[in-house]
Design a protein around this motif. Structure first.
Motif, PDB file in Angstrom:
ATOM      1  N   ASP A   1       6.976 -12.294  73.878  1.00  0.00           N
ATOM      2  CA  ASP A   1       7.457 -11.412  72.820  1.00  0.00           C
ATOM      3  C   ASP A   1       8.884 -11.796  72.444  1.00  0.00           C
ATOM      4  O   ASP A   1       9.711 -12.092  73.316  1.00  0.00           O
TER       5      ASP A   1
ATOM      6  N   LEU B   1       1.593  -7.057  77.196  1.00  0.00           N
ATOM      7  CA  LEU B   1       1.108  -8.420  77.377  1.00  0.00           C
ATOM      8  C   LEU B   1       0.563  -8.594  78.785  1.00  0.00           C
ATOM      9  O   LEU B   1       1.177  -8.153  79.756  1.00  0.00           O
TER      10      LEU B   1
ATOM     11  N   ARG C   1       0.060  -5.187  70.159  1.00  0.00           N
ATOM     12  CA  ARG C   1       1.320  -4.826  69.530  1.00  0.00           C
ATOM     13  C   ARG C   1       1.083  -3.782  68.448  1.00  0.00           C
ATOM     14  O   ARG C   1       0.276  -3.980  67.541  1.00  0.00           O
TER      15      ARG C   1
ATOM     16  N   THR D   1      -2.386  -9.875  74.042  1.00  0.00           N
ATOM     17  CA  THR D   1      -1.229  -9.190  73.481  1.00  0.00           C
ATOM     18  C   THR D   1      -1.695  -8.024  72.625  1.00  0.00           C
ATOM     19  O   THR D   1      -2.551  -8.199  71.745  1.00  0.00           O
TER      20      THR D   1
END
Length: 701
Positions: free
Chosen positions: A119, A344, A372, A370
């Motif tokens: 990230d 993650l 997000r 991941t």
């Protein structure tokens, strides 16, 4: 300057010198601090044996240069820059012209203790209790995979010790800036189990004044990290390593200055009425196991990261008194905010053959998930408070999205000693990235997949134990993806790069001089770049169809004697936009955020003052060439010169120092967004730190 390690079975590294001469040479190398072991190629090697351009910092070098943050070591690395912008943890790293972009993959692989930090917000960190930092330049896709298109940064924290030890450090500087760190390490009940516990705490009242509010906007209310680590020798053939950390921060944010003149060298202070802030947390957990299977070592690395960040700030970057016309001349003031949450999970399995063979190999697989979530809002500012962002009647923009990425890879590398002097290395990696985005307002789902085969071939010729020449062909890959729902450009393509490089490494003057260098040429397809459309509160990633990058790097260190050293580095990056569809007419220009050349120079002197006390003096000079902020090359920041120093007394137990950074008070922007690429009716710039100075003390036991 750096002695080569002679591995049994490596014909090119074997020596005919008598054992006592080898021991004498090893003692001399240690005296001059020349032997640096790195793990850049996933096995322990001497820095001067690795056929790649690597800027490495050992624990002693980190302490000597007072490296306390990511920014500090980047400033000492040629052909690399790190620009702060927007939120507290937001940075744009540039390596050999390949650039970081907001809310997307980094152009370099960031690895801490073997775990990729995938990230963007993880790279800007406080560095403490670190054993080594390695910066690899040029694409490293074969071993590091996606995102290593510009290079890789490998950070290794200190391991637990088998005896009780510890340290404490305190620094105080201009702006009431406080940096405290401490740690303790030792056995945990048995010699087979060891622990290490360390932490850092930062607070800062800031130095950049908002001329309207008359308060500093670059403040850090608090930023602390606690890290624990336990290692265990579970069996003669099995080593276990458990590491966890927690970070919490609250700091200033989005304090861009309005540059009414449109001049990228008009360094004015912020004047907005909404004083921005960023708060957040980061959790990290890593479990590593190394099993010696005889024919190879099996390494398993499991990583989990949880990164959250909430920011609030001004969006028109002005105030109603001095700029009653407000946002886009509409007579209103506007604010912004983003809530960002990322989880993650990664897993790597890797087999590594023994070092003492003429044929050496690495093979492995990798998986990353991941998740997000982003909520981005723009609101009408009526009363100068951030609570207005929760009033639906005042919202101009409210974008909510959920993203999930699944990434898979299989990789391998083979090193073969063809002769006593010639080594062939060949690596290959396949990466696949499956991406899905959900617009939470409409429940519309978009998905796409990106993949790439990344080969790397290197031929290394060793003239003798102190000189080598190498030639490399390597490729890199950065995945494509989606912009926020509803923006003008809804997606961007994956970026690929192929690099041709020749380089050399030399150790001269009986180990006192190290001189390394390389020249490179890179062809990039779908070069990713970033711009803002403020009218719709959109952060947009797009592509430049074709770019050519070429340049060189030279690095030298000279130890005329054990208490004196000189160091210098020169980096050059020339970029050429060959084709651009999104902003046509800019062919032949340089790519955004490119600096044509960087110079790093310095000296360090540690004279003996008494039997148990040394003096310490270090000076570092950094020159940054013209900075081209956007593809039209209209806005160019003039060259910049930064001067730092550190002066004190020390021994193995304690040290007291006086330090200064940017002591000449150079004024500059770390980011600049012209109106043509921001959607605003004015240009904005993010101020760099002014002159800063302070005192520091450390204690070891």
């Amino acid at each position: 300057m750096f002695a080569l390690i002679a591995y049994p079975g490596h014909a090119f590294a074997q020596s005919s010198e008598p054992a006592e001469q080898e021991a004498e040479q090893e003692a001399e190398d240690t005296q001059y601090g020349n032997t640096i072991i790195v793990t850049a190629q996933r096995r322990e090697e001497n820095l001067q044996e690795v056929p790649a351009q690597i800027t490495a910092f050992t624990a002693d070098m980190i302490e000597d240069a007072s490296i306390r943050s990511t920014q500090d070591f980047v400033n000492l690395t040629p052909n690399m820059s790190l620009d702060s912008s927007d939120t507290y943890n937001n940075t744009f790293v540039v390596v050999r012209g390949v650039t970081q972009i907001n809310n997307a993959d980094a152009p370099v692989a960031i690895v801490i203790d073997g775990v990729p930090q995938n990230d963007q917000k993880q790279f800007n960190m406080n560095l403490f209790d670190v054993e080594r930092i390695e910066v690899l330049k040029g694409p490293q896709g074969a071993l590091y995979g996606r995102n290593a298109i510009g290079g890789a940064v490998n950070i290794v924290t200190r391991e637990p010790t088998d005896y009780l030890s510890g340290f404490a450090m305190a620094s105080y500087g201009r702006g009431d800036a406080v940096n405290l760190s401490a740690g303790i390490s030792g056995p945990l009940g048995t010699d087979n189990i060891k622990f290490r516990l360390s932490g850092v705490y930062v607070t800062d009242n800031g130095r950049i004044n908002n001329t309207f509010a008359n308060e500093n906007v670059d403040f850090v209310d608090h930023d602390y990290t606690i890290r624990g680590r336990i290692t265990a020798d579970a069996a003669d053939w099995l080593e276990l390593d458990l590491r966890g950390s927690y970070r919490d921060f609250d700091a200033g944010s989005q304090f861009d200055s309005v540059v009414f003149s449109g001049d990228a060298n008009d360094f004015v202070n912020p004047q907005n009425n909404l004083i921005g802030f960023t708060t957040g947390e980061q959790w990290d957990l890593t479990f590593k196991a190394d099993a010696d299977l005889g024919f190879a070592t099996l390494t398993s690395i499991t990583g989990y990261n949880d990164v959250s960040e909430v920011n609030r700030g001004d969006l028109d970057f002005r105030n109603p008194v001095d700029s009653p016309g407000g946002f886009l001349g509409l007579g209103i003031q506007v604010g912004q905010g983003q809530d960002r949450f990322v989880e993650l999970f990664s897993q790597e399995l890797r087999f590594t053959s023994p070092d003492d063979q003429p044929v050496r190999w690495i093979a492995g697989v990798y998986y990353l998930n991941t998740q997000r979530a982003l909520r981005t809002r723009g609101f009408v500012d009526l009363d100068g408070t951030f609570e207005q962002i929760d009033n639906p009647a005042l919202l101009l923009i409210d974008r909510q999205e959920a993203n999930e990425f699944d990434s898979y890879a299989v990789f391998g590398q083979l090193d073969v000693d063809l002769t006593d002097s010639l080594t062939l290395s060949a690596g290959l990696r396949y990466d696949r990235d499956d991406r899905e985005q959900t617009d939470l307002a409409t429940n519309n789902v978009r998905s796409a997949s990106y993949d790439s085969v990344q080969p790397k071939v290197t031929l290394t010729y060793n003239f003798d134990d102190e000189k080598l020449l190498y030639a490399t062909y390597a490729t890199g890959f950065r995945s494509g993806g989606f912009n926020a729902p509803g923006v003008a450009l809804d997606s961007f393509e994956d970026e690929t790069l192929e690099n041709f490089e020749v380089g050399f490494k030399t150790t001269l003057a009986n180990g006192k001089l190290r001189f390394n260098g390389a020249a490179y040429l890179s062809n990039v397809n779908d070069f990713q770049f970033f711009f803002v459309e403020a009218a719709t509160a959109s952060q947009i990633i797009s592509n430049i169809d074709r770019v050519r990058l070429f340049g060189f790097e030279l690095e030298a260190q000279y130890f005329p004697r054990s208490d004196l050293q000189f160091f210098a580095a020169l980096g050059s990056t020339d970029s050429d936009i060959r084709e651009i569809t999104v902003f046509p007419g800019n062919e032949g220009n340089r790519t955004p955020k490119t600096t044509r050349y960087t110079v790093n120079m310095g000296a360090q002197y540690t004279p003996e003052l008494s039997d148990d006390l040394d003096g310490f003096f270090r000076i570092d000079y950094e020159h940054r060439g013209d900075r081209f902020w956007q593809v039209d090359n209209v806005d160019v920041q003039e060259p910049l010169n930064l001067l730092n120093f550190r002066l004190g007394i020390e021994n193995d137990t304690f040290g007291v120092y006086f330090w200064g950074k940017n002591i000449t008070g150079e004024r500059f922007f770390t980011d600049f967004n012209p109106r043509e690429f921001s959607g605003l009716d004015i240009d904005i710039g993010f101020r760099g730190q002014p002159a800063t100075y302070g005192v520091e003390a450390r204690f070891n036991f």
